[in-house]
Design a protein around this motif. Structure first.
Motif, mmCIF file in Angstrom:
data_model
loop_
_atom_site.group_PDB
_atom_site.id
_atom_site.type_symbol
_atom_site.label_atom_id
_atom_site.label_comp_id
_atom_site.label_asym_id
_atom_site.label_seq_id
_atom_site.Cartn_x
_atom_site.Cartn_y
_atom_site.Cartn_z
ATOM 1 N N HIS A 175 -60.435 -48.036 166.867
ATOM 2 C CA HIS A 175 -59.554 -47.363 165.992
ATOM 3 C C HIS A 175 -58.946 -46.065 166.687
ATOM 4 O O HIS A 175 -57.785 -45.772 166.344
ATOM 5 N N GLU A 176 -59.915 -45.445 167.381
ATOM 6 C CA GLU A 176 -59.308 -44.025 168.052
ATOM 7 C C GLU A 176 -59.153 -43.841 169.474
ATOM 8 O O GLU A 176 -58.440 -43.040 169.733
ATOM 9 N N ARG B 60 -65.148 -53.109 155.396
ATOM 10 C CA ARG B 60 -63.893 -52.857 154.985
ATOM 11 C C ARG B 60 -63.245 -54.142 154.434
ATOM 12 O O ARG B 60 -62.741 -54.074 153.168
ATOM 13 N N GLU C 282 -64.531 -42.435 157.164
ATOM 14 C CA GLU C 282 -63.555 -42.096 156.435
ATOM 15 C C GLU C 282 -62.153 -42.670 157.445
ATOM 16 O O GLU C 282 -61.180 -43.130 156.904
ATOM 17 N N ALA D 209 -58.924 -44.705 156.034
ATOM 18 C CA ALA D 209 -58.018 -43.700 155.506
ATOM 19 C C ALA D 209 -56.664 -44.351 155.115
ATOM 20 O O ALA D 209 -55.921 -43.781 154.021
ATOM 21 N N ASP D 210 -56.146 -45.553 155.708
ATOM 22 C CA ASP D 210 -54.783 -46.251 155.386
ATOM 23 C C ASP D 210 -55.182 -46.788 153.981
ATOM 24 O O ASP D 210 -54.280 -46.813 152.873
ATOM 25 N N ASP D 211 -56.225 -47.425 153.633
ATOM 26 C CA ASP D 211 -56.355 -47.951 152.463
ATOM 27 C C ASP D 211 -56.593 -47.046 151.137
ATOM 28 O O ASP D 211 -56.040 -47.282 150.248
ATOM 29 N N ALA E 83 -55.059 -44.066 151.241
ATOM 30 C CA ALA E 83 -53.614 -43.651 151.060
ATOM 31 C C ALA E 83 -52.712 -44.681 150.267
ATOM 32 O O ALA E 83 -51.727 -44.167 149.707
ATOM 33 N N SER E 84 -52.904 -45.859 150.360
ATOM 34 C CA SER E 84 -52.048 -46.864 149.966
ATOM 35 C C SER E 84 -52.640 -47.107 148.349
ATOM 36 O O SER E 84 -51.767 -47.808 147.813
ATOM 37 N N ARG F 190 -55.125 -49.242 148.187
ATOM 38 C CA ARG F 190 -55.944 -50.528 148.104
ATOM 39 C C ARG F 190 -57.448 -50.273 147.970
ATOM 40 O O ARG F 190 -57.992 -50.980 147.450
ATOM 41 N N ARG G 283 -57.502 -34.331 164.538
ATOM 42 C CA ARG G 283 -57.940 -35.554 163.743
ATOM 43 C C ARG G 283 -59.324 -35.281 163.142
ATOM 44 O O ARG G 283 -59.573 -35.465 161.968
#
Length: 301
Positions: A105-106, A229, A243, A247-249, A251-252, A254, A298
């Protein structure tokens, strides 16, 4: 006998308490390291190490030498590196370790950016969820998410990884919203078996104060946050995950964070870990400083 190399061999053995680990660190054979230390002892006429079948320990005389020799070798290494840096770009090999999920991820983005800045450095990134022995496996820098541990390793704090309690709107519509930890018993809880105790979830108050533990009974367990996830997105249940994984889920829409006393999960320290600060190569120091800047926005400390 090369006196400097003999002293370097002694310091490595004394710090690792092992001829084998010292040989790995120095890139020499165990026999060579043993011979160099024996020659140093013979030249000085004193015993620097006590050897047994189970361990190696430093004598009082050896401890006195270690205190002064370690600093001297560190200064010598820094001098050599500074001279070399005047004549060539940053180079050499660098081995980095990170967990699978955080690495994918990072850390991959960090590695790519560092390579673009220092293309002569040969990077090796080892992604694994098992415990890594930095000295024994020749790892220069590890990136770890865990509570600070009592060890001889040096830690450079990067920030914190927050743990959040989440579910999908579809699951919550079907099963209802839990109002507190007492309601979790009637919900499907998903556990990550990669964490130390998947049957214990931790929460803290809104100020990030004292953490309280709550026992849950995960009816489904998988070994990895990315797999957790995926099950969350299948409307299976509720889970605690880092988190950054969702994070994208979030924000959207989902996935959604649970509220009330379930809103604030615990957090873990994100840190760079390395064996010996004074023996770090310039390329390792450069990577550490690069990573600190990379993660500053971040995961603020």
């Amino acid at each position: 006998m090369d006196r400097i190399e003999a002293v370097r061999a002694f310091v490595a053995v004394a710090e690792t308490e092992s001829f084998t680990a010292a040989a790995v660190r120095l890139g020499r054979s165990k026999a060579t390291v043993s011979k160099q230390v024996s020659q140093l002892e013979a030249r000085l006429g004193v015993r620097l190490l006590q050897r047994s079948t189970r361990r190696v320990s430093v004598t009082d005389t050896g401890r006195h030498l270690l205190e002064r020799a370690g600093a001297l070798l560190g200064e010598l290494a820094a001098l050599e590196e500074s001279v070399l840096q005047d004549h060539r770009s940053l180079g050499g090999s660098l081995k980095i370790s990170a967990t699978v999920t955080f690495g994918e991820h990072e850390v991959l983005g960090l590695v790519a950016a560092f390579h673009r800045a220092h293309p002569a450095v040969m990077l090796s990134l080892d992604l694994t969820d098992r415990f890594v022995d930095l000295v024994g496996e020749g790892v220069d820098v590890a990136i770890r998410i865990a509570a600070p541990e009592d060890s001889a390793l040096v830690r450079r704090r990067l920030g914190e990884v927050r743990i959040v309690t989440v579910a999908s709107p579809g699951y919550l519509e079907r099963a209802g919203w839990p109002r507190g930890t007492g309601d979790l018993a009637r919900h499907v809880c998903i556990g990550d078996s990669n964490v130390r105790n998947p049957g214990v979830w931790r929460f803290c108050d809104a100020t990030g104060g004292a953490t309280r533990a709550h026992a849950v009974n995960p009816v489904v367990r998988v070994n990895g946050a990315l797999a957790v996830r995926r099950l969350l997105l299948e409307d299976l249940g509720i889970a605690q995950v880092p988190e950054f994984v969702v994070a994208d889920d979030l924000a959207s829409g989902r996935l959604v964070r649970l509220g009330g006393e379930l809103e604030h999960g615990s957090s873990f320290e994100l840190a760079l870990v390395f064996a010996h600060a004074r023996h770090l190569a310039v390329r390792a120091r450069a990577f550490i400083n690069f990573a600190v800047d990379w993660f500053a926005d971040r995961y603020r400390a």
